[in-house]
Design a protein around this motif. Sequence first.
Motif, PDB file in Angstrom:
ATOM      1  N   GLN A 205       0.841  -1.198   0.000  1.00 21.93           N
ATOM      2  CA  GLN A 205       0.000   0.000   0.000  1.00 21.93           C
ATOM      3  C   GLN A 205       0.877   1.249   0.000  1.00 21.93           C
ATOM      4  OE1 GLN A 205      -3.552   0.094  -0.007  1.00 21.93           O
ATOM      5  NE2 GLN A 205      -3.095   2.241  -0.473  1.00 21.93           N
ATOM      6  N   SER A 206       0.721   2.076  -0.989  1.00 18.77           N
ATOM      7  CA  SER A 206       1.529   3.293  -1.079  1.00 18.77           C
ATOM      8  C   SER A 206       1.119   4.292  -0.015  1.00 18.77           C
ATOM      9  CB  SER A 206       1.364   3.920  -2.467  1.00 18.77           C
ATOM     10  OG  SER A 206       0.011   4.294  -2.686  1.00 18.77           O
ATOM     11  N   GLY A 207       1.955   5.299   0.185  1.00 15.48           N
ATOM     12  CA  GLY A 207       1.628   6.373   1.117  1.00 15.48           C
ATOM     13  C   GLY A 207       2.196   6.192   2.509  1.00 15.48           C
ATOM     14  N   GLY A 208       3.115   5.252   2.680  1.00 16.04           N
ATOM     15  CA  GLY A 208       3.758   5.075   3.974  1.00 16.04           C
ATOM     16  C   GLY A 208       3.199   3.946   4.817  1.00 16.04           C
ATOM     17  N   TRP A 209       2.154   3.262   4.319  1.00 15.66           N
ATOM     18  CA  TRP A 209       1.519   2.221   5.128  1.00 15.66           C
ATOM     19  C   TRP A 209       2.432   1.035   5.374  1.00 15.66           C
ATOM     20  CZ3 TRP A 209      -3.113   2.963   7.518  1.00 15.66           C
ATOM     21  CH2 TRP A 209      -3.829   4.105   7.130  1.00 15.66           C
ATOM     22  N   ALA A 210       3.391   0.801   4.489  1.00 14.58           N
ATOM     23  CA  ALA A 210       4.342  -0.298   4.697  1.00 14.58           C
ATOM     24  C   ALA A 210       5.178  -0.086   5.949  1.00 14.58           C
ATOM     25  CB  ALA A 210       5.252  -0.441   3.482  1.00 14.58           C
ATOM     26  N   ASN A 211       5.317   1.166   6.375  1.00 12.59           N
ATOM     27  CA  ASN A 211       6.136   1.470   7.548  1.00 12.59           C
ATOM     28  C   ASN A 211       5.482   1.024   8.854  1.00 12.59           C
ATOM     29  OD1 ASN A 211       8.041   2.695   5.879  1.00 12.59           O
ATOM     30  ND2 ASN A 211       7.064   4.703   6.055  1.00 12.59           N
ATOM     31  N   LEU A 212       4.223   0.596   8.803  1.00 10.48           N
ATOM     32  CA  LEU A 212       3.563   0.086  10.006  1.00 10.48           C
ATOM     33  C   LEU A 212       4.165  -1.232  10.468  1.00 10.48           C
ATOM     34  CD1 LEU A 212       1.487   2.258   9.105  1.00 10.48           C
ATOM     35  CD2 LEU A 212      -0.332   0.668   9.733  1.00 10.48           C
ATOM     36  N   ILE A 213       4.815  -1.959   9.576  1.00  7.23           N
ATOM     37  CA  ILE A 213       5.281  -3.308   9.880  1.00  7.23           C
ATOM     38  C   ILE A 213       6.593  -3.246  10.646  1.00  7.23           C
ATOM     39  CG2 ILE A 213       6.001  -5.512   8.882  1.00  7.23           C
ATOM     40  CD1 ILE A 213       4.212  -4.690   6.446  1.00  7.23           C
ATOM     41  N   GLN A 214       6.642  -3.957  11.754  1.00  4.66           N
ATOM     42  CA  GLN A 214       7.859  -4.065  12.554  1.00  4.66           C
ATOM     43  C   GLN A 214       8.391  -5.487  12.463  1.00  4.66           C
ATOM     44  OE1 GLN A 214       6.843  -2.861  16.565  1.00  4.66           O
ATOM     45  NE2 GLN A 214       7.109  -0.693  16.103  1.00  4.66           N
ATOM     46  N   SER A 344     -20.318  -0.166   2.115  1.00  4.60           N
ATOM     47  CA  SER A 344     -19.829   1.172   1.764  1.00  4.60           C
ATOM     48  C   SER A 344     -18.536   1.538   2.478  1.00  4.60           C
ATOM     49  CB  SER A 344     -20.900   2.214   2.096  1.00  4.60           C
ATOM     50  OG  SER A 344     -21.203   2.204   3.483  1.00  4.60           O
ATOM     51  N   PHE A 345     -17.994   0.629   3.280  1.00  4.71           N
ATOM     52  CA  PHE A 345     -16.800   0.950   4.056  1.00  4.71           C
ATOM     53  C   PHE A 345     -15.532   0.923   3.196  1.00  4.71           C
ATOM     54  CE2 PHE A 345     -18.556  -0.894   8.340  1.00  4.71           C
ATOM     55  CZ  PHE A 345     -19.595   0.017   8.278  1.00  4.71           C
ATOM     56  N   TYR A 346     -14.598   1.824   3.503  1.00  3.17           N
ATOM     57  CA  TYR A 346     -13.242   1.814   2.963  1.00  3.17           C
ATOM     58  C   TYR A 346     -13.196   1.889   1.436  1.00  3.17           C
ATOM     59  CZ  TYR A 346     -12.767  -0.050   7.689  1.00  3.17           C
ATOM     60  OH  TYR A 346     -12.877  -0.256   9.053  1.00  3.17           O
ATOM     61  N   GLN A 347     -14.196   2.540   0.823  1.00  5.68           N
ATOM     62  CA  GLN A 347     -14.241   2.604  -0.631  1.00  5.68           C
ATOM     63  C   GLN A 347     -13.454   3.781  -1.204  1.00  5.68           C
ATOM     64  OE1 GLN A 347     -15.781   0.048  -2.537  1.00  5.68           O
ATOM     65  NE2 GLN A 347     -15.621  -0.766  -0.448  1.00  5.68           N
ATOM     66  N   ASP A 348     -13.163   4.767  -0.390  1.00  8.26           N
ATOM     67  CA  ASP A 348     -12.382   5.906  -0.853  1.00  8.26           C
ATOM     68  C   ASP A 348     -10.904   5.528  -0.889  1.00  8.26           C
ATOM     69  OD1 ASP A 348     -13.127   9.126  -1.012  1.00  8.26           O
ATOM     70  OD2 ASP A 348     -11.012   8.742  -0.576  1.00  8.26           O
ATOM     71  N   SER A 349     -10.159   6.150  -1.792  1.00 10.34           N
ATOM     72  CA  SER A 349      -8.722   5.858  -1.874  1.00 10.34           C
ATOM     73  C   SER A 349      -7.977   6.357  -0.649  1.00 10.34           C
ATOM     74  CB  SER A 349      -8.128   6.487  -3.141  1.00 10.34           C
ATOM     75  OG  SER A 349      -8.286   7.903  -3.126  1.00 10.34           O
ATOM     76  N   VAL A 350      -8.566   7.352   0.045  1.00 10.43           N
ATOM     77  CA  VAL A 350      -7.992   7.845   1.291  1.00 10.43           C
ATOM     78  C   VAL A 350      -8.845   7.285   2.427  1.00 10.43           C
ATOM     79  CG1 VAL A 350      -7.340   9.856   2.654  1.00 10.43           C
ATOM     80  CG2 VAL A 350      -7.221   9.954   0.150  1.00 10.43           C
ATOM     81  N   THR A 351      -8.282   6.354   3.167  1.00 10.11           N
ATOM     82  CA  THR A 351      -9.049   5.665   4.204  1.00 10.11           C
ATOM     83  C   THR A 351      -8.092   5.040   5.204  1.00 10.11           C
ATOM     84  OG1 THR A 351     -10.915   4.123   4.527  1.00 10.11           O
ATOM     85  CG2 THR A 351      -9.156   3.415   3.032  1.00 10.11           C
ATOM     86  N   ASN A 352      -8.615   4.380   6.197  1.00 12.57           N
ATOM     87  CA  ASN A 352      -7.795   3.622   7.139  1.00 12.57           C
ATOM     88  C   ASN A 352      -7.511   2.264   6.503  1.00 12.57           C
ATOM     89  OD1 ASN A 352      -6.752   2.045   9.226  1.00 12.57           O
ATOM     90  ND2 ASN A 352      -8.064   2.962  10.789  1.00 12.57           N
ATOM     91  N   HIS A 353      -6.423   2.187   5.754  1.00 16.11           N
ATOM     92  CA  HIS A 353      -6.106   0.956   5.028  1.00 16.11           C
ATOM     93  C   HIS A 353      -5.749  -0.189   5.973  1.00 16.11           C
ATOM     94  CE1 HIS A 353      -6.408   2.616   1.010  1.00 16.11           C
ATOM     95  NE2 HIS A 353      -5.705   3.663   1.400  1.00 16.11           N
ATOM     96  N   TYR A 354      -5.252   0.129   7.130  1.00 17.85           N
ATOM     97  CA  TYR A 354      -4.975  -0.890   8.153  1.00 17.85           C
ATOM     98  C   TYR A 354      -6.269  -1.589   8.540  1.00 17.85           C
ATOM     99  CZ  TYR A 354      -3.836  -2.346  13.034  1.00 17.85           C
ATOM    100  OH  TYR A 354      -3.674  -3.023  14.220  1.00 17.85           O
TER     101      TYR A 354
END
Length: 398
Positions: A205-214, A344-354
Amino acid sequence: MLKRLRWRSLAVAAATLAAALFTFGAPSGAEAAVPATIPLKFTNNSGRGDPVYIYNLGTLLTTGQQGWADANGTFHAWPAGGNPPTPAPDTSIAGPANGQSKTIRMPKFSGRVYFSYGQKLDFRLTTGGLVQPAVQNPSDPNRNILFNWSEYTLNDSGLWLNSTQVDMFSAPYAVGVQLADGTTKNTGHLKAGGYNAVINALRGQSGGWANLIQTRSDGTVLRALAPGHAVGSGVLPTTVMDDYINRVWTKYSSSTLTVTPFGDQPNTKYFGRVSGNVMNFTNSAGAAVTSFQKPDADSIFGCHKLLDAPNDLIRGPISRTLCAGFNRSTLLVNPNQPDTSSASFYQDSVTNHYARQIHAQMADGKAYAFAFDDVGAHESLVHDGNPQQAYITLDPFS
């Protein structure tokens, strides 16, 4: 310095319920039949060979005293802590080996059942009580330990037991409760391959979401941080939700957001309109009731700060509705909130992808991926007023 984690909304709600029971008198009938302790069957189906350690930590609802329970369900108060924090006593219970089960007992309190793989957790005590692990902190002594926890409240009204991803997504497990008729309820199981699917989806997932992984130095994936902690620790951009927030603010500058926070009170409605940097709410009589500053990503993911939700009958219920709408990205597609249809949840490109990825991989679609994921009953919770036995099952990683 170690940071104390917040108890999530479920524990607060259950504790509030318990306080009401103590204030207005003890329940009667089946509710009063809830014993002082109930069995918790802990099953290890993880497929892992490393030892498991269990901890049952919590707060007595009658006194507010913090402590821990041993395998027999006996409560022990914590000794005095210090500043800096001092090591807590070793309260670990040896867990079952892979393919085995072990039954311990749960006392009547609001708490967490932690479990760790391969290494005992490091708990500390301050003058204010227990310090919970906070792995968003690079210096936390539990950072490189694979662990997770479940949250529960047991009182005279029954058991509330849930799986949680509010703080992190880590070692997979499910929870359950046996009813008086012998049937069981369970939730929290991932789909086959779901653990790796969530991790891989966040990595992609672009936008920095990969940085959540430890990960550990040997490459072992330990967890994915919840986005609120990721924003707070600087690994996810603070601007990650700005585009959606701005679009919401623009929309409700010229139209009205209607919030009906109680499903059993359809005539209790609040109406929100944006003026400048503030969304103002009025009731059906036109009287102003509360207002919210334009939130940021931290407030949205944590359902706090600019979206604070006190335990009242107006601001809190409106705030939890806004929090769910922002995390699920439903505020633009539906001016009537809460929107409780998961379609209808999480359908926008800007959302809580987690949250989006975790829910997508749950066998029953239910999870506690943010604090108010229970809006519309999408949380991974089991409850019964007369519980016979509780269950925590460690599931396979792959």
